[in-house]
Motif scaffolding. Structure first.
Motif, mmCIF file in Angstrom:
data_model
loop_
_atom_site.group_PDB
_atom_site.id
_atom_site.type_symbol
_atom_site.label_atom_id
_atom_site.label_comp_id
_atom_site.label_asym_id
_atom_site.label_seq_id
_atom_site.Cartn_x
_atom_site.Cartn_y
_atom_site.Cartn_z
ATOM 1 N N MET A 1 0.910 -1.139 0.024
ATOM 2 C CA MET A 1 0.062 0.088 0.081
ATOM 3 C C MET A 1 0.806 1.329 0.029
ATOM 4 N N LEU A 2 0.404 2.444 -0.395
ATOM 5 C CA LEU A 2 0.796 3.776 -0.490
ATOM 6 C C LEU A 2 -0.038 4.245 0.343
ATOM 7 N N LEU A 3 0.602 5.126 1.071
ATOM 8 C CA LEU A 3 -0.089 6.277 2.119
ATOM 9 C C LEU A 3 0.180 7.507 1.757
ATOM 10 N N ASN A 4 -1.161 8.252 1.769
ATOM 11 C CA ASN A 4 -1.052 9.739 1.418
ATOM 12 C C ASN A 4 -0.152 10.373 2.398
ATOM 13 N N ASP A 5 0.326 11.848 1.965
ATOM 14 C CA ASP A 5 0.965 12.796 2.561
ATOM 15 C C ASP A 5 0.600 13.978 2.013
ATOM 16 N N ASP A 6 1.112 15.174 2.703
ATOM 17 C CA ASP A 6 0.864 16.513 2.170
ATOM 18 C C ASP A 6 2.042 17.005 1.241
ATOM 19 N N TYR A 7 3.156 16.372 1.335
ATOM 20 C CA TYR A 7 4.348 16.970 0.776
ATOM 21 C C TYR A 7 4.879 16.088 -0.776
ATOM 22 N N THR A 8 4.661 15.072 -0.469
ATOM 23 C CA THR A 8 5.241 14.193 -1.830
ATOM 24 C C THR A 8 4.589 14.771 -2.929
ATOM 25 N N PRO A 9 5.287 15.242 -4.003
ATOM 26 C CA PRO A 9 4.607 15.649 -5.443
ATOM 27 C C PRO A 9 3.816 14.682 -6.151
ATOM 28 N N MET A 10 2.741 15.111 -6.743
ATOM 29 C CA MET A 10 1.940 14.012 -7.064
ATOM 30 C C MET A 10 2.720 13.371 -8.341
ATOM 31 N N GLU A 11 3.421 14.001 -9.116
ATOM 32 C CA GLU A 11 4.341 13.382 -10.168
ATOM 33 C C GLU A 11 5.196 12.190 -9.710
ATOM 34 N N PHE A 12 5.905 12.453 -8.476
ATOM 35 C CA PHE A 12 6.714 11.530 -7.899
ATOM 36 C C PHE A 12 6.195 10.196 -7.699
ATOM 37 N N VAL A 13 4.862 10.324 -7.094
ATOM 38 C CA VAL A 13 3.890 9.269 -6.825
ATOM 39 C C VAL A 13 3.647 8.412 -8.199
ATOM 40 N N VAL A 14 3.537 9.064 -9.077
ATOM 41 C CA VAL A 14 2.980 8.459 -10.310
ATOM 42 C C VAL A 14 4.270 7.888 -11.066
ATOM 43 N N ILE B 1 -4.350 5.713 -9.647
ATOM 44 C CA ILE B 1 -4.067 5.106 -8.286
ATOM 45 C C ILE B 1 -3.515 6.150 -7.341
ATOM 46 N N MET B 2 -2.797 7.004 -7.919
ATOM 47 C CA MET B 2 -1.888 8.385 -7.260
ATOM 48 C C MET B 2 -3.126 9.097 -6.563
ATOM 49 N N LEU B 3 -4.404 9.443 -7.451
ATOM 50 C CA LEU B 3 -5.258 10.352 -7.108
ATOM 51 C C LEU B 3 -6.197 9.497 -5.947
ATOM 52 N N THR B 4 -6.471 8.118 -6.157
ATOM 53 C CA THR B 4 -7.041 7.378 -4.967
ATOM 54 C C THR B 4 -6.350 7.488 -3.725
ATOM 55 N N VAL B 5 -5.096 7.459 -3.811
ATOM 56 C CA VAL B 5 -4.559 7.416 -2.561
ATOM 57 C C VAL B 5 -4.561 8.817 -1.849
ATOM 58 N N HIS B 6 -4.423 9.885 -2.617
ATOM 59 C CA HIS B 6 -4.588 11.404 -2.510
ATOM 60 C C HIS B 6 -6.038 11.633 -1.779
ATOM 61 N N LYS B 7 -7.117 11.123 -2.295
ATOM 62 C CA LYS B 7 -8.393 11.645 -2.019
ATOM 63 C C LYS B 7 -8.848 10.630 -0.898
ATOM 64 N N PRO C 1 8.599 12.331 1.819
ATOM 65 C CA PRO C 1 7.912 11.574 3.179
ATOM 66 C C PRO C 1 7.182 10.269 2.673
ATOM 67 N N LEU C 2 6.877 10.184 1.481
ATOM 68 C CA LEU C 2 6.153 8.772 0.966
ATOM 69 C C LEU C 2 6.484 7.578 1.655
ATOM 70 N N GLN C 3 5.159 7.017 2.140
ATOM 71 C CA GLN C 3 5.263 5.843 2.786
ATOM 72 C C GLN C 3 4.786 4.818 2.289
HETATM 73 N N1 TYC Z 1 -1.122 14.384 -1.311
HETATM 74 C C1 TYC Z 1 -0.004 14.887 -2.111
HETATM 75 C C2 TYC Z 1 0.098 16.064 -2.777
HETATM 76 O O1 TYC Z 1 -0.871 16.755 -2.621
HETATM 77 C C3 TYC Z 1 0.056 13.614 -3.372
HETATM 78 C C4 TYC Z 1 0.435 12.331 -2.829
HETATM 79 C C5 TYC Z 1 -0.400 11.437 -3.566
HETATM 80 C C6 TYC Z 1 1.291 12.009 -1.944
HETATM 81 C C7 TYC Z 1 -0.092 9.826 -2.971
HETATM 82 C C8 TYC Z 1 1.405 10.453 -1.493
HETATM 83 O O2 TYC Z 1 0.942 8.500 -1.733
HETATM 84 C C9 TYC Z 1 0.733 9.768 -2.220
HETATM 85 N N2 TYC Z 1 1.105 16.821 -3.230
#
Ligand code: TYC
Length: 98
Positions: free
Chosen positions: A23-36, A53-59, A90-92
């Protein structure tokens, strides 16, 4: 005698190895493009799948990104955690028995 004979049937046990959800966990700092990029690079997703998938984690806060044997799951988690750390994000990434 045949009146007291007991037949205990044994099930042929074909043991499948346990599977683990990665599983990937959301956080406030990791850029969306990095997760993709992580999802494309380490989980073999297309750009479209990875973005979804990135948007699902984000939401939703987290999402299962793949299901693997224990050894493969551990490798994926270690690869993602190392890649995120090297880029100072800080992506987990975690794993859990299915
Ligand atoms: N929430 C992050 C942002 O707004 C994006 C993000 C998505 C971070 C998925 C982690 O697993 C993640 N930049």
């Amino acid at each position: 005698g045949s009146d007291s004979d007991v037949v205990v049937e044994t099930k042929p046990k074909t043991k499948r190895p346990p599977l683990y959800k990665v599983m990937l966990l959301n956080d406030d700092y990791t850029p969306m493009e990095f997760v993709v990029h992580v999802l494309e690079r380490f989980f073999g997703k297309t750009h479209g799948q990875a973005f979804e998938i990135m948007l699902t984690v984000h939401k939703k806060g987290l999402a299962v990104v793949g299901v693997y044997s224990h050894e493969i799951a551990e490798t994926k988690v270690a690869q993602v955690m190392d890649f995120a750390r090297r880029h100072q994000h800080p992506l987990q990434c975690t794993m859990e028995k299915e």
